[in-house]
Motif scaffolding. Sequence first.
Motif, short mmCIF file in Angstrom:
data_model
loop_
_atom_site.label_atom_id
_atom_site.label_comp_id
_atom_site.label_asym_id
_atom_site.label_seq_id
_atom_site.Cartn_x
_atom_site.Cartn_y
_atom_site.Cartn_z
N GLY A 165 40.62 36.31 43.32
CA GLY A 165 39.78 37.36 42.74
C GLY A 165 39.01 36.84 41.54
N PHE A 166 38.38 37.75 40.83
CA PHE A 166 37.55 37.36 39.68
C PHE A 166 37.92 38.19 38.46
CE2 PHE A 166 35.03 36.22 43.38
CZ PHE A 166 34.57 34.95 43.05
N LEU A 167 37.94 37.51 37.31
CA LEU A 167 38.10 38.20 36.03
C LEU A 167 36.76 38.22 35.32
CD1 LEU A 167 41.50 36.76 34.74
CD2 LEU A 167 41.06 39.05 35.63
N LYS A 168 36.42 39.35 34.75
CA LYS A 168 35.10 39.55 34.15
C LYS A 168 35.13 39.29 32.65
CE LYS A 168 31.64 43.23 33.47
NZ LYS A 168 31.34 44.65 33.75
N LEU A 169 34.18 38.47 32.17
CA LEU A 169 33.96 38.25 30.74
C LEU A 169 32.58 38.78 30.40
CD1 LEU A 169 35.28 34.57 30.42
CD2 LEU A 169 36.54 36.67 30.00
N THR A 170 32.46 39.58 29.37
CA THR A 170 31.18 40.20 29.02
C THR A 170 30.52 39.48 27.85
OG1 THR A 170 32.27 41.78 27.54
CG2 THR A 170 31.97 42.45 29.84
N ILE A 211 35.08 34.75 36.41
CA ILE A 211 35.87 33.53 36.59
C ILE A 211 36.81 33.73 37.77
CG2 ILE A 211 37.45 31.92 35.49
CD1 ILE A 211 34.74 32.10 34.11
N ARG A 212 36.82 32.77 38.69
CA ARG A 212 37.69 32.85 39.87
C ARG A 212 39.12 32.48 39.49
NH1 ARG A 212 35.79 30.55 45.65
NH2 ARG A 212 37.50 31.35 46.95
N VAL A 213 40.07 33.33 39.82
CA VAL A 213 41.48 33.09 39.51
C VAL A 213 42.33 33.40 40.75
CG1 VAL A 213 41.25 33.56 37.05
CG2 VAL A 213 41.76 35.43 38.61
N ALA A 214 43.55 32.85 40.76
CA ALA A 214 44.48 33.11 41.86
C ALA A 214 44.92 34.56 41.86
CB ALA A 214 45.68 32.18 41.73
N HIS A 215 45.35 35.04 43.04
CA HIS A 215 45.76 36.44 43.19
C HIS A 215 46.91 36.77 42.24
CE1 HIS A 215 46.40 40.28 45.23
NE2 HIS A 215 47.71 40.02 45.16
N SER A 216 47.83 35.82 42.03
CA SER A 216 48.98 36.07 41.15
C SER A 216 48.53 36.33 39.72
CB SER A 216 49.95 34.89 41.21
OG SER A 216 49.29 33.69 40.80
N GLU A 217 47.45 35.66 39.28
CA GLU A 217 46.93 35.89 37.95
C GLU A 217 46.38 37.30 37.81
OE1 GLU A 217 46.99 34.09 35.25
OE2 GLU A 217 47.87 32.26 36.10
N LEU A 218 45.72 37.77 38.89
CA LEU A 218 45.19 39.15 38.88
C LEU A 218 46.33 40.15 38.82
CD1 LEU A 218 42.38 38.93 41.59
CD2 LEU A 218 42.07 39.25 39.15
N LYS A 219 47.42 39.83 39.57
CA LYS A 219 48.57 40.73 39.60
C LYS A 219 49.19 40.85 38.22
CE LYS A 219 52.75 41.59 42.34
NZ LYS A 219 53.62 41.05 43.41
N GLN A 220 49.35 39.69 37.53
CA GLN A 220 49.89 39.72 36.18
C GLN A 220 48.99 40.51 35.25
OE1 GLN A 220 50.54 35.70 34.93
NE2 GLN A 220 51.90 35.20 36.65
#
Length: 817
Positions: free
Chosen positions: A351-356, A417-426
Amino acid sequence: MRRPSKKAVSLLLTCFWFVFGCSAIDTITSTHFIKDPETIVSSGRVFKLGFFSLDGSSNRYVGIWYNTTSLLTIIWVANKDRPLNDSSGVLTISEDGNIQVLNGRKEILWSSNVSNPAAVNSSAQLQDSGNLVLRDKNGVSVWESLQNPSHSFVPQMKISTNTRTRVRKVLTSWKSSSDPSMGSFTAGVEPLNIPQVFIWNGSRPYWRSGPWDGQILTGVDVKWITLDGLNIVDDKEGTVYVTFAHPESGFFYAYVLTPEGILVETSRDKRNEDWERVWTTKENECEIYGKCGPFGHCNSRDSPICSCLKGYEPKHTQEWNRGNWTGGCVRKTPLQCERTKNGSEEAKVDGFLKLTNMKVPDFAEQSYALEDDCRQQCLRNCSCIAYSYYTGIGCMWWSGDLIDIQKLSSTGANLFIRVAHSELKQDRKRDARVIVIVTVIIGTIAIALCTYFLRRWIARQRGNLLIGKFSDPSVPGDGVNQVKLEELPLIDFNKLATATNNFHEANKLGQGGFGPVYRGKLAEGQDIAVKRLSRASTQGLEEFMNEVVVISKLQHRNLVRLIGCCIEGDEKMLIYEFMPNKSLDASLFDPVKRQILDWRTRFKIIEGIGRGLLYLHRDSRLRIIHRDLKASNILLDEDLNPKISDFGMARIFGSNQDQANTKRVVGTYGYMSPEYAMEGRFSEKSDVFSFGVLLLEIVSGRKNSSFYHEEYFTLLGYAWKLWKEDNMKTLIDGSILEACFQEEILRCIHVGLLCVQELAKDRPSVSTVVGMICSEIAHLPPPKQPAFTEMRSGIDIESSDKKCSLNKVSITMIEGR
């Protein structure tokens, strides 16, 4: 036929000379050349071409500069690598049609070096754009100075790169402020993928603007984006260039690449000659290219300024913790594509994490995908590790190291930023915990708010009564009436009594017209300084209220911080942060303690005071005139960083107000400008005068008033005598007279003398002063005679409406805290 009279013939010849003779003052030919120190001026009198020398050097150069008398602003230099060592130079047109600089032995030191069969009878004209144009006998332009940039970027100039030949036209820094030969830094445009502006140190990037979106440079913070005129153009024939043409006809603008690799934008009102700094590429440490290494991002408002992107950790933890961030960060958890490639079980989708508000990384690839498709396109591409969509650019994505990422204040792009699914879960678990915690906190706060607002309402009633009683009708309405006492934290009297051991004499730091100042420590461990208004003081009450009004809204690293206040019954107190190194005068004028103030420390103090004053005059929400800037009102923290204090005399100016008058002149004689001491007129230039006195005191280690019974009357008079004798080194405090810093020290003395000139209009603005001190403004005009260099009758007579002091005691004196 009737013959014309002699008078008519004379008039005809005069007109003939005026038309043809005057038209040549902006042009040189093989017969109309210029010798040192002659000059020519463009037809609109905007630019001048001729010979000049730089401060600190006797070498002679040929160049072009703005046609001002008080400040030499050079935009182009011809013989920068081969200066003349005497005044025998000549600028002329040679037989082969080139512009040449010759010395007394007819040796060619510089040439335009073009080949043209129609070169006979060539001429070179200086235009109002600052462009020196060489034309052949047919009037065809064969060479232009604007096409051969120096260190300055002016309107109509083009900084370019040819994508086919890789030929660049760049700005090149000077080696130093007194040596215009080629320095280490260059600035130009990098057109590959998406155009960006770069500053290089040699071949290495030093600063990057971020991608051009057709209107703005997306990685430059809001201060510069609001300016018009900048443009990056692709001519579709292989050349991409940067140019600007500012629409404000009332101002001149120029960009200068300094010897330190900083691009500085300066402007000048056509009605005066003072250049002011508008913007610079070195606003903070985050502007340095790749400050935080790969996968690290920089935020100047954080401490430390570097942190790893989410899903990443420092590559070298020990170095990172020591503040060496160049190694950057590495991914903590492999992505789905990486795990599948290594043969592990099928992983869940990344998934992706958003930075503004981000300055996006370097090396962006551009895609023609629409905004909705940009995410999916990146997700399907295993090499894509981040993406961003920006209007005017479209879809951008990155496949290599993410380098030079910066958090901006309000502009910038959304970076995913592309991150692993586990990072999104955390991250989701953290969000859930936050929701629970916030819910509990909100319930608790809801109960406390009623009590809080009740106390605020009580404080508002007290504050409004006091402000209504002591507000100054001469101060503009956007000052007092908009800053309310209740906006300050209220601290209980009993808490302050405990912190100061019931205001014990052993904790007393000093005494002023307002009353005593005590050192204290709050229950939570914070050291404080408590300014307690004396019940017997009538003057101090007005100063107390004025200080509340002025400083309650000011926040700057070089201003002392007001923590809160206390108003209970007859008690009125202001609580400040504690300064362990007391005031500047306690160290500067002490023969033993001054040894800790080496030149680097003194220069840091000078620069800090200047930046604090610049904030008061230009950058704060309110325009503040301090009116009592002096050594005892500069406090030093544990690292000897300066903090401006004591705003009891300060005044708030309206946005369109230049000066004000007062019938009550208060302050400390020796620091007051002549127009304030004599006539009660004060303005920003009054503070500049005080700063100039303070600057000379810091360099010399002597008080201005210590000369009162001597031949020179003041330190200003002594400094002026040494200036005229070209013996400024005598003024320097012996404890800092080090050879390696003499040029910087002498520059500060020069700036100090410019600040203390008799007439306010001759003094530079504080923004110009800061630029001069930091060498961002390279060329300083000669100073005029300072004020108070001779004894004046009646100046030391104290009257009911002019309260002055001839010694270190003043009505605003506070000993070191």
